[in-house]
Scaffold this motif. Sequence first.
Motif, short mmCIF file in Angstrom:
data_model
loop_
_atom_site.label_atom_id
_atom_site.label_comp_id
_atom_site.label_asym_id
_atom_site.label_seq_id
_atom_site.Cartn_x
_atom_site.Cartn_y
_atom_site.Cartn_z
N ILE A 1 6.97 -7.45 -2.83
CA ILE A 1 5.97 -7.15 -1.80
C ILE A 1 6.51 -6.05 -0.89
N LEU A 2 5.68 -5.03 -0.62
CA LEU A 2 5.97 -4.04 0.42
C LEU A 2 5.10 -4.38 1.62
N ARG A 3 5.74 -4.62 2.76
CA ARG A 3 5.03 -5.14 3.93
C ARG A 3 5.17 -4.23 5.15
N HIS B 1 0.11 -6.08 2.95
CA HIS B 1 0.92 -6.29 1.75
C HIS B 1 0.43 -5.42 0.59
N PHE B 2 1.34 -4.58 0.11
CA PHE B 2 1.18 -3.95 -1.21
C PHE B 2 1.96 -4.81 -2.19
N GLY B 3 1.36 -5.10 -3.36
CA GLY B 3 2.05 -5.90 -4.37
C GLY B 3 2.37 -5.10 -5.61
N GLY C 1 -7.64 -17.20 0.53
CA GLY C 1 -7.27 -17.96 -0.66
C GLY C 1 -6.10 -17.43 -1.46
N ILE C 2 -5.41 -16.38 -0.97
CA ILE C 2 -4.27 -15.86 -1.74
C ILE C 2 -2.97 -15.89 -0.93
N GLY C 3 -2.98 -16.67 0.16
CA GLY C 3 -1.75 -16.84 0.95
C GLY C 3 -1.22 -15.55 1.55
N GLY C 4 -2.12 -14.60 1.82
CA GLY C 4 -1.69 -13.34 2.43
C GLY C 4 -0.89 -12.45 1.50
N GLN C 5 -0.97 -12.68 0.19
CA GLN C 5 -0.12 -11.93 -0.75
C GLN C 5 -0.56 -10.47 -0.96
N GLU D 1 -2.22 5.42 -2.22
CA GLU D 1 -1.37 6.31 -3.03
C GLU D 1 0.04 6.39 -2.45
N VAL D 2 0.13 6.57 -1.13
CA VAL D 2 1.44 6.67 -0.47
C VAL D 2 2.16 5.32 -0.53
N GLY D 3 1.41 4.23 -0.35
CA GLY D 3 2.01 2.90 -0.44
C GLY D 3 2.59 2.63 -1.83
N LYS D 4 1.86 3.03 -2.86
CA LYS D 4 2.32 2.81 -4.23
C LYS D 4 3.61 3.60 -4.52
#
Length: 316
Positions: A172-174, A102-104, A74-78, A131-134
Amino acid sequence: MNTIPSVDLREFLSEDHGKKKKFIREIGDAYEEIGFVALKGHFLSEQLVEDLYAEIKKFFALPEAVKKKYEIEGIGGQRGYTSFGKEHAKGRKEGDLKEFWHFGQYVEDNPVLEAQYPPNVMVEELPRFNEVGKETYRMLEKTARYVLRALALHLELEEQYFDKWIKNGNSILRPIHYPPITSEPENAIRAAAHGDINLITLLMGAHGKGLQVQNHKGEWIDAIAQPDELMINVGDMLSRHTNNRLKSTIHQVVNPPRELWGTSRYSIPFFMHPVSEMPLDCLENCIDEKHPKLYEDITAGEFLHERLIELGLIKA
């Protein structure tokens, strides 16, 4: 233009006015000609890059059932996980040969936007993953801010023109995993020819063959960055806003030669989006008799919604 120009952000950040002007000219010319540059001098440390690759490889190696619990309906893969073959390029039915995460945005000082954006998804099995993604998200966002400042000056706008639109933007970081190819793909490649939706894209992991860019003659040229470079391209939002003065270039990720089918490929794009309210109306100083207005007025949020429907990520 048959090669991707290389530029160094440290020139723009220096106190040397001549070097700053040189960077603005080089990146502006490249984006008017081919829409791509390879950028040195960004804010990602070698250690952070190593840490991120280690974490995403661990994530994509998790059992399918574990990954699936992070696929949020329900969030379009966001946010979170999108499973293999689910996304396709605009105008194609075949799903791309990839899975991704996806990191947002990590919203600061704006409760309204914080309520609008889906929350980031925490991976219980990997204590350092988020943590690393952020941290990577923050450093790429910082790099993108300075690239857009240079482009604002190239467009004869105020240097901080884009700052208010990208603060807390829907970026978005993908991290993407292209798994080994196990059988002859039927009319599918790792990522079919497409233009990006957003303002600019910063790509980690374009160090081997695979990414190709279409030049003005319609020829496909390999886009290969050095290990210390990010590949950065113009997206459709920025192209539209500049009345196509800055080019959003069609690109693709082709399948490797058969002898390399058994190998995975990883790449990590950061899609720099503004806040939804940003008007993408063509800039007045990009319209003249030779360059009539090409696009209807639209906001970034409206444009994104249209494109997510075209990509098959949300229903109309």
